[in-house]
Design an enzyme around this catalytic site. Structure first.
Site, PDB file in Angstrom:
ATOM      1  N   SER A 297     -26.365 -26.007   3.593  1.00  0.00           N
ATOM      2  CA  SER A 297     -27.523 -25.147   3.832  1.00  0.00           C
ATOM      3  C   SER A 297     -28.284 -24.709   2.591  1.00  0.00           C
ATOM      4  CB  SER A 297     -27.081 -23.896   4.606  1.00  0.00           C
ATOM      5  OG  SER A 297     -26.086 -23.194   3.879  1.00  0.00           O
TER       6      SER A 297
ATOM      7  N   LYS B 251     -34.222 -22.572   4.749  1.00  0.00           N
ATOM      8  CA  LYS B 251     -34.911 -21.345   5.130  1.00  0.00           C
ATOM      9  C   LYS B 251     -36.425 -21.488   5.248  1.00  0.00           C
ATOM     10  CE  LYS B 251     -31.841 -17.907   5.520  1.00  0.00           C
ATOM     11  NZ  LYS B 251     -31.831 -16.951   6.632  1.00  0.00           N
TER      12      LYS B 251
END
Length: 507
Positions: free
Chosen positions: A306, A53
């Site tokens: 992720s 992110k």
């Protein structure tokens, strides 16, 4: 010009490496051998904030003017985007306010605060946090940094694909977790522009299938609610820009359940000794499901790991469900005659399958109901075992996919109450936070006699309760009104076949 072409230059010129690192594309040797394909894992869990992110957050914020930075930034996030914004603000010397749902894992809240950002806890979901963040943005004159629905954020996330294609030239398919869609939109834009023959596949939880359902409907849909186990992708509505990109560029969206994510977390641990969060293992779970469904072998498949912001307490739940998700354990309900030698016969019929769990309590002089777990290597073995049991005259029921059985029944076997009449059983879910269970009990009130109550903290973001209540005839309307006014997600389990076998009145 295609949508992928319009994003190529944005991705190539994205500013991410002031804060991000180029992550490895690691082989998964154990999983590769098991599934017959070459499996690679893009290790975004090794970023400074343990998630991809920060790429999109920094690429957005580095392009703000000094005047905009001085007014500060605001973000809404379940955790990983928050850490990316906080680190970027630290790097750029600006103030950051992060609104997070109260259900956010503590590890993510603490990580954001350590970066110097102000944390505001608001609401039970990302949607609640988003509305509060927009309000604070307007009040403070700050800049809102969207977690996914922003071209600069999408371009920043797309640099994951840029690295991946440089690291491996012969990919057949890439699997990407989908929440709001920023990572999938950015990566698909890059891959489909340069190597359109690579299949790009999004992966979502069955309890948060916002992109899958939107693509099927041809427009963005709003889910009435989402499951919170994979909190990093628990988004009720995907972004407008991410939907536009994903609808054109994704080859498909695969859905997986909680057990599959838990199994994928275990797969990563066995190959790398690293522990992903549920959303972090989502893409790998989708890769496994797709490869099995397509019956493919010999391909090179890559999945994005992720994130790794895992609450330690949640590992208890993950370990319980991983064997089921990996299809290495089956759960059965078996009825056997209540006489000497029956249990031995039952074990013989299981063959070489080791028993992992056995629950039984005397309840009837004629027959006994057993809750049993057994090790398997392939899901097809369950059918063979059920057939053998049936041929021996034993009634058996496969409970491997029965949520109530796996969450509650296995801990409550043998608890009948013959004197109880007009009993109803419901499964409830509510946000897990301090005081949540007490609030649940308080709101239930005392209108009906509680005949059963089972609660267990599973280390997840929502609590699960199984409740039995005695509701006399003629009170159906009042009881239904009570359920709606209670305000919690609920499931009527009165017709669940596991209920009469172990807890309710036999049918």
């Amino acid at each position: 010009m295609s949508v992928s072409s319009s994003y190529l230059e944005r991705i190539l010129t994205a500013r991410v490496y002031d804060v991000a690192i180029e992550t490895a594309l690691d082989p998964m040797p154990n999983l590769s051998r098991r599934c017959g394909n070459r499996v690679l894992l893009k290790r975004e869990d090794t970023q400074p904030v343990f998630s991809f992110k920060l790429r999109g957050a920094f690429n957005k914020m580095v392009q703000l003017s000094r005047e905009e930075l001085d007014r500060g930034v605001v973000a809404a996030s379940a955790g990983n985007h928050a850490q990316g914004v906080a680190l970027s603000a630290q790097q750029l010397g600006c103030r950051a306010t992060i609104v997070m749902p109260v259900t956010t894992p503590r590890i993510k809240i603490d990580a954001v605060a350590r970066r110097g950002a102000e944390v505001v806890l608001h609401g039970d979901s990302y949607s609640d946090a988003y509305e509060e963040a927009i309000r604070l943005t307007e009040v403070n004159g700050a800049t809102f940094v969207h977690p996914y629905d922003d071209p600069d954020v999408i371009a920043g996330q797309g640099t994951v694909a840029m690295e991946m294609l440089r690291q491996c030239a012969d990919l057949d398919a890439v699997f990407i977790p989908v929440g709001g869609g920023g990572l999938a939109a950015g990566m698909a834009s890059y891959i489909k522009r340069l190597k359109p023959g690579i299949r790009v596949i999004g992966v979502e939880p069955v309890e948060a299938a916002s992109m899958h359902d939107s693509i099927a409907a041809g427009e963005r849909v709003v889910l009435p609610q989402v499951g919170l186990f994979a909190d990093g992708v628990a988004v009720r509505q995907v972004g407008a820009e991410t939907f536009r990109l994903c609808r054109e560029l994704l080859d498909e969206v695969v859905l997986v359940d909680t057990d599959a994510m838990c199994a994928a977390i275990k797969d990563v641990f066995e190959d790398t000794r690293s522990i992903l969060e549920p959303a972090g293992a989502l893409a790998l779970a989708g890769l496994k499901a797709w490869a099995e469904r397509q019956s493919v072998t010999g391909l090179t498949l890559a999945a994005v790991a992720s994130g790794a912001n895992m609450n330690f307490d949640r590992l208890r739940h993950v370990s319980e469900r991983a064997e089921l998700g990996e299809r290495r354990e089956a759960v059965l309900a078996v009825t056997i005659p209540e006489r000497p030698g029956s249990f031995r016969l039952f074990c013989e019929l299981l063959g070489n399958h080791a028993i992992t769990e056995f629950n039984y309590r005397f309840a009837d002089p004629g027959e006994a109901h057993i809750f049993v777990g057994m090790q398997i290597h392939d899901r097809r073995e369950i059918g063979a075992v059920l057939a053998r049991l049936g041929q021996a005259g034993l009634t058996a029921l496969d409970l491997t996919d029965n949520e109530m059985a796996k969450l509650h029944i296995r801990h409550l076997v043998g608890g009948r109450a013959p004197e109880v009449r007009h009993e109803r059983v419901y499964r409830f879910e509510f946000p897990e936070r301090p005081g949540a269970l007490l609030n649940f009990l308080t709101r239930m009130g005392l209108d009906w006699n509680i005949t059963l109550f089972h609660y267990r903290n599973h280390g997840a973001d929502y609590g699960r309760v199984l409740v039995g209540m005695e509701v006399p005839p003629g009170q159906d309307e009042a009881f239904q009104r009570f359920l709606e006014e209670l305000g919690y997600s609920y499931t009527d389990e009165c017709d669940n076949p596991a209920w009469p076998l172990f807890l309710g009145r036999p049918r």
